[in-house]
Motif scaffolding. Structure first.
Motif, PDB file in Angstrom:
ATOM      1  N   ALA B 411       0.831  -1.198   0.000  1.00  0.00           N
ATOM      2  CA  ALA B 411       0.000   0.000   0.000  1.00  0.00           C
ATOM      3  C   ALA B 411       0.871   1.254   0.000  1.00  0.00           C
ATOM      4  CB  ALA B 411      -0.924  -0.004   1.218  1.00  0.00           C
ATOM      5  N   VAL B 412       1.926   1.227   0.806  1.00  0.00           N
ATOM      6  CA  VAL B 412       2.793   2.411   0.876  1.00  0.00           C
ATOM      7  C   VAL B 412       3.484   2.647  -0.466  1.00  0.00           C
ATOM      8  CG1 VAL B 412       4.893   3.326   1.930  1.00  0.00           C
ATOM      9  CG2 VAL B 412       3.145   2.273   3.355  1.00  0.00           C
ATOM     10  N   VAL B 415       0.939   4.139  -2.881  1.00  0.00           N
ATOM     11  CA  VAL B 415       0.628   5.568  -2.787  1.00  0.00           C
ATOM     12  C   VAL B 415       1.841   6.405  -3.201  1.00  0.00           C
ATOM     13  CG1 VAL B 415      -1.152   5.262  -1.041  1.00  0.00           C
ATOM     14  CG2 VAL B 415       1.161   5.800  -0.327  1.00  0.00           C
ATOM     15  N   LEU B 416       3.030   5.928  -2.876  1.00  0.00           N
ATOM     16  CA  LEU B 416       4.204   6.719  -3.267  1.00  0.00           C
ATOM     17  C   LEU B 416       4.338   6.767  -4.790  1.00  0.00           C
ATOM     18  CD1 LEU B 416       6.866   5.727  -0.604  1.00  0.00           C
ATOM     19  CD2 LEU B 416       5.396   7.734  -0.694  1.00  0.00           C
ATOM     20  N   SER B 418       1.944   6.498  -6.830  1.00  0.00           N
ATOM     21  CA  SER B 418       0.882   7.302  -7.447  1.00  0.00           C
ATOM     22  C   SER B 418       1.224   8.782  -7.403  1.00  0.00           C
ATOM     23  CB  SER B 418      -0.508   7.049  -6.882  1.00  0.00           C
ATOM     24  OG  SER B 418      -0.474   6.632  -5.586  1.00  0.00           O
ATOM     25  N   VAL B 419       2.075   9.175  -6.467  1.00  0.00           N
ATOM     26  CA  VAL B 419       2.531  10.567  -6.489  1.00  0.00           C
ATOM     27  C   VAL B 419       3.396  10.797  -7.739  1.00  0.00           C
ATOM     28  CG1 VAL B 419       3.877  12.313  -5.286  1.00  0.00           C
ATOM     29  CG2 VAL B 419       2.440  10.771  -3.993  1.00  0.00           C
ATOM     30  N   LEU B 422       1.102  11.000 -10.655  1.00  0.00           N
ATOM     31  CA  LEU B 422       0.426  12.290 -10.780  1.00  0.00           C
ATOM     32  C   LEU B 422       1.323  13.311 -11.458  1.00  0.00           C
ATOM     33  CD1 LEU B 422      -2.235  13.659 -10.054  1.00  0.00           C
ATOM     34  CD2 LEU B 422      -1.157  14.516  -7.996  1.00  0.00           C
ATOM     35  N   TYR B 423       2.624  13.181 -11.219  1.00  0.00           N
ATOM     36  CA  TYR B 423       3.557  14.142 -11.820  1.00  0.00           C
ATOM     37  C   TYR B 423       3.422  14.169 -13.343  1.00  0.00           C
ATOM     38  CZ  TYR B 423       7.892  16.342 -13.278  1.00  0.00           C
ATOM     39  OH  TYR B 423       8.803  17.163 -13.871  1.00  0.00           O
TER      40      TYR B 423
END
Lengths: 492, 481
Positions: B411-412, B415-416, B418-419, B422-423
């Motif tokens: 999970a961690v 999410v990392l 996905s950052v 997003l870029y």
């Protein structure tokens, strides 16, 4: 409540934004009028909530709830208490001011005002949430408006960098918290994202100590905690004025509010365990932010770092976990929101007319724009924590609370405020007094009526709260929000 | 095993029969249609697919208990039902997006191939026998190989077709070897009997685990998960854009449907092992996909790497080995299907009209066609997992599943990365909204508009009204367990 006033507050700007996007691009005036109407209506509703909130009764009021995804226990659950009511009002005030200040945006006003409205809806959605899913839903709703507003309308030299940095930091903060919140959801086993249910979940001490750091840390990034603060000055400076106001004024409070509401209130044992760390980091925020602000040559960066410094006080207030500290933090969230919005508004006014933000090239602007200058000075006094202004009634309790917990923190933080006085006086002296450079003397004119209304309104409010903290309902209201927190964290 | 034939079985495969019929009708109409009339074939195909979807929804609904039909060749259950609808949607949108003069001369063939491939996918999702499964996979793949190299005069397209074929053949052979081991050790080809026989026959976990790895190679290729992803960027870049969209969505969904079914049905004994392997595949896909996408200047390659990363997120749900996780993966897939089809649809439009797939071709799109710009915004942000778009809820579910299963690291990492994701989505978005030199609106056809509208409506619907699709996803996951 039968009348869905909170939903109106959340969805009115959203609807206005959609209507604006549907208009033809040429109808600039219609766009502005719709945006202003929606913002003012929203403000009126927020004032109604503020006045109608029953302090004696306390708790969550104006509650609305219906199922969103019943299988997962996700509901649309809105309600406000003594902490969030002032924040809703502050958000509405800043959005309205932002619309007024942006009146003369000529570059694609349709998209600009629509995104501004979306941003407004996002922050109100978070402030009114009683469901964790809803917190994230509304918070991340703001990702694209804030990114695009900075990247497209921002300061050309730094907007690429500033917009991306700010957006990614905020996204990172929220998704890190999201993992923690998911852990809470499954650990509680109540099949519910409802915060009032999770308050009673009885998480084990070990669980709280592990996950508090994740949840609080994520939200605190949004609140600008050291060493994850650097998005704030860079992002705020790159943003167009209204967005700086909204981001520094409101968005940082969203982070702080969520850190309080989710991390501290749902994981109180974790909060006790990690409070010393937060106190320390908050103190660094205060002192470091102020010192960096002192050496800035860019007018806007001064204010950008002052936000970092002032948010440190909010964090200190949280970490005291006592009545004074939390009350002060609640006041500070409101006061700083208004104050920093005013700061950024005036900085924007100066930049729009002088076309420079280099403090060395500015001077003597008091004669040119007296109202803006007085507004800036008042905001400066608030930021120094002068008695008679809202900053005092916010900062004083924080120092009292910190003294009770750890006197050293209070002493260092007070020293930070002295530095604050230093940079504020320095900036005021250099920008608004002294001799005006000849070039500026010719070109710079006074601010518009719309600008004066914003400056006057925000400044008056800070004095009102500073002089009559009780009469203006602010202090009792926030106290009614703090008491239940104390019941959860077990402080005095 | 009950081998008797019952007429009710025909009702269960009515959609597949319909698809076969539709393909024949299209080919016949293609012979009759002249010149510009061929464009109408797209509407006929989409209409036909809609009819099939209605038939599927009305007549092919699974009973309360899953049923094996045709001597255990197919299983009538919720996964088959849901995925069939997903494939039909994907095919209809692809066909409508594809309508253009660039492939109009052979548009009939294009439509027919898409329909045949959809037929294969539909069988993939319901196959419960190794032989049936393999035939379904090949029925799906062969038309896709042709479609990838559809523009025979374009070297890149031909290269894409060949590359896809070679990779596909190789991974398919490895997978087939795995199938043969399963059959050899247990003496049955029925997925649901293998597990029991493996248990009673005392098959060693080593053999089972090894077989699971071999099978995973084939499925990993289909879903373009790392390290079986190398074909994806080249093939997406070279293939006609609507085909790339179809490959990245419907074909990937089909891969997931069989992946989950086979893992759940055949390998429950070594669940903790494959759960870890799938978790690692997910992690590698998320990291490789997202980080390599950062460096891309060609939008189709960027979307290819993004789709590798997206496969990783879906695998996070699978790795959790729970009904919740599987439901999350299904929701994610549905959301990803409409999202990526919208993105590829716009890439198709821009690539055709501007003549380039470079990111720079997108400057000013937000001004040239504000609606198209908004649709691209919705698609990119949905891929990034931003509400109120569908990707947000999908990500929430799969990460939730990872947390629930105790795979916090996954999970961690999710999410990392996905950052990071997003870029680059935001970078594209910025280019779209930057002022460009050309201010003329790009012309869009009616069918393209309808297809895009369907996708965007899907993105918004799945991003705000979660309950219906989530309920369906839960039923689907229930059919696997």
């Amino acid at each position: 409540m039968s009348f869905p006033i909170l939903s109106l507050i959340i969805f009115l700007p959203l609807a206005a934004g959609l209507v604006i996007l549907a208009l033809p691009a040429e109808r600039k005036q219609a766009v502005r009028i719709i945006a202003l109407t929606a913002a003012v209506l929203d403000l009126v509703l927020a004032v109604v909530v503020f006045i109608a909130y029953d302090v004696a009764q306390g708790g969550y009021q104006f509650v609305e709830r219906f199922w969103w995804v019943k299988q997962l226990g996700i509901s649309y659950y809105a309600g406000v208490n003594g902490i969030s009511t002032p924040l809703v009002l502050m958000g509405a005030l800043v959005v309205t001011s932002g619309v007024m200040i942006s009146w003369r945006v000529e570059e694609r006003p349709r998209e600009f005002f629509a995104y501004l409205m979306f941003l407004g809806a996002s922050v109100q959605g978070v402030f009114c949430s009683l469901d964790l899913f809803m917190v994230f839903f509304f918070f991340e709703l703001a990702v694209f408006p804030k990114y695009l507003m900075i990247a497209l309308w921002g300061y050309p030299k730094t907007r690429d960098y500033g917009s991306m940095k700010l957006t990614l930091y905020l996204f990172l903060g929220s998704v890190v918290s999201l993992v923690g919140v998911l852990a809470m959801y499954f650990a509680a086993g109540q099949n519910s994202f409802d915060m009032l249910t999770l308050e009673k979940a009885g998480f084990s001490r070990a669980f709280q100590q592990t996950w508090f750091l994740v949840v609080f840390g994520g939200f605190a990034i949004l609140g600008g905690i050291f060493p994850f603060h650097s998005w704030a000055p860079d992002g705020h400076v790159a943003a167009p004025t209204a967005v700086s106001m909204l981001l520094a004024g409101v968005e940082m409070k969203v982070g702080a509010f969520a850190a309080l509401r989710v991390a501290i209130m749902l994981l109180p044992d974790g909060a006790h365990f990690w409070a010393p760390l937060i106190l320390a980091l908050g103190t660094v925020n205060v002192v470091y932010g102020a010192l960096i602000a002192l050496i800035q040559t860019d007018f806007k960066y001064v204010i950008g770092f002052s936000s970092v410094s002032h948010m440190g006080l909010v964090l200190i207030g949280f970490a005291t976990l006592n009545n004074e500290g939390l009350l002060g933090a609640g006041m500070q969230m409101f006061s700083h929101g208004i104050m920093t919005a005013l700061f950024f508004a005036v900085v924007g006014m100066v930049y729009d007319r002088a076309h420079t933000r280099n403090i060395g090239e500015l001077g003597g602007l008091f004669r040119k724009m007296p109202v803006a200058a007085v507004g800036f000075i008042i905001a400066g006094l608030v930021s120094m924590g002068m008695p008679g202004f809202s900053g005092f009634v916010a900062e004083f309790p924080i120092f009292m609370g910190a003294w009770k917990t750890l006197p050293l923190v209070a002493i260092i933080a007070v020293l930070g405020v002295i530095v604050t006085a230093g940079y504020i006086l320095l900036v005021v002296g250099r920008v608004f007094f002294g001799t005006i450079p000849p070039k500026l003397d010719e070109t710079v004119g006074d601010v518009s009526l719309m600008d004066k209304l914003v400056v006057g309104g925000l400044a008056a409010l800070m004095i009102l709260i500073g002089v009559f903290p009780t009469l203006s309902k602010m202090a009792p209201l926030i106290q009614s929000g703090v008491t239940p927190i104390l019941a959860l964290v077990g402080g005095a | 095993m009950d081998l008797t034939f019952q007429p009710s079985m025909l009702l269960a495969i009515l959609p597949e029969l319909g698809l076969a019929g539709l393909a024949a009708i299209i080919l016949a109409l293609d012979l009759i249609a002249k010149g510009n009339q061929k464009i109408l074939l797209g509407w006929v195909t989409a209409g036909g697919l809609l009819v099939v979807a209605v038939m599927a929804a009305l007549f092919a609904r699974p009973a309360e208990q899953p049923q094996l039909i045709f001597g255990g060749m197919l299983r009538v259950d919720w996964p088959a039902f849901t995925f069939r609808l997903i494939f039909l949607l994907g095919a209809a949108v692809t066909v409508l997006l594809g309508a253009s003069e660039h492939i109009s001369k052979r548009y009939g063939e294009f439509c027919a191939l898409v329909v045949v491939s959809t037929l294969g996918m539909s069988l993939m999702a319901s196959a419960s026998n190794l032989i049936m499964l393999y035939l379904a996979i090949e029925t799906t793949s062969l038309p896709l190989y042709i479609l990838a190299g559809f523009r025979v005069l374009d070297q890149k397209s031909v290269e894409a077709g060949i590359k896809y074929l070679l990779y596909g053949a190789m991974t398919s052979a490895v997978m087939l070897y795995g199938f043969s081991l399963l059959w050899g050790f247990t003496g049955t080809t029925n997925l649901y009997e293998i597990a029991d026989l493996a248990k009673t026959g005392g098959l060693s976990p080593l053999v089972l685990g090894g077989t699971a790895m071999l099978v995973l190679v084939g499925f990993g290729f289909k879903i373009s998960a790392a390290p079986f992803h190398f074909w994806a960027p080249d093939v997406y870049e070279g293939a006609p854009t609507p085909v790339a969209g179809f490959l990245s969505t419907a074909s990937k969904a089909a891969g997931f449907a069989v992946l989950v079914r086979v893992l759940m049905a055949v390998f429950p004994e070594v669940a903790s092992f494959w759960s870890l392997v799938v978790g690692i595949l997910a992690a590698v896909s998320m990291v490789i996909g997202n980080f390599l996408a950062l460096a891309q200047r060609n939008i189709k390659r960027l979307l290819a790497y993004s789709s590798i990363a997206q496969a990783g997120y879906m695998l996070v749900g699978v790795a959790a080995h729970s009904a919740f996780g599987a439901a999350g993966a299904v929701y994610y897939l549905a959301s990803y299907l409409v999202t990526n089809l919208a993105a590829f649809g716009i890439v198709w439009l821009v690539g055709r009209e501007v003549g380039s797939d470079d990111l720079d071709a997108y400057t000013g799109l937000g001004r040239r066609n504000p609606t198209v710009g908004l649709a691209m915004l919705a698609a990119l942000l949905s891929l990034g997992g931003i509400p109120p778009l569908s990707g947000f809820f999908g990500k929430l579910l799969v990460f939730g599943a990872a947390v629930q299963a105790g795979q916090i690291w996954l999970a961690v990492l999710g999410v990392l990365t996905s950052v990071v994701g997003l870029y680059y989505y935001l970078t594209v978005l910025k280019i779209i909204y930057r002022p460009g030199t050309d201010e003329h609106a790009l012309p869009v056809s009616a069918s393209w508009r309808v297809a895009l509208l369907v996708c965007v409506a899907g993105i918004l619907f799945l991003g705000t009204v979660f309950a219906p699709m989530y309920g369906l996803s839960l039923s689907t996951a229930g059919g696997w367990f």
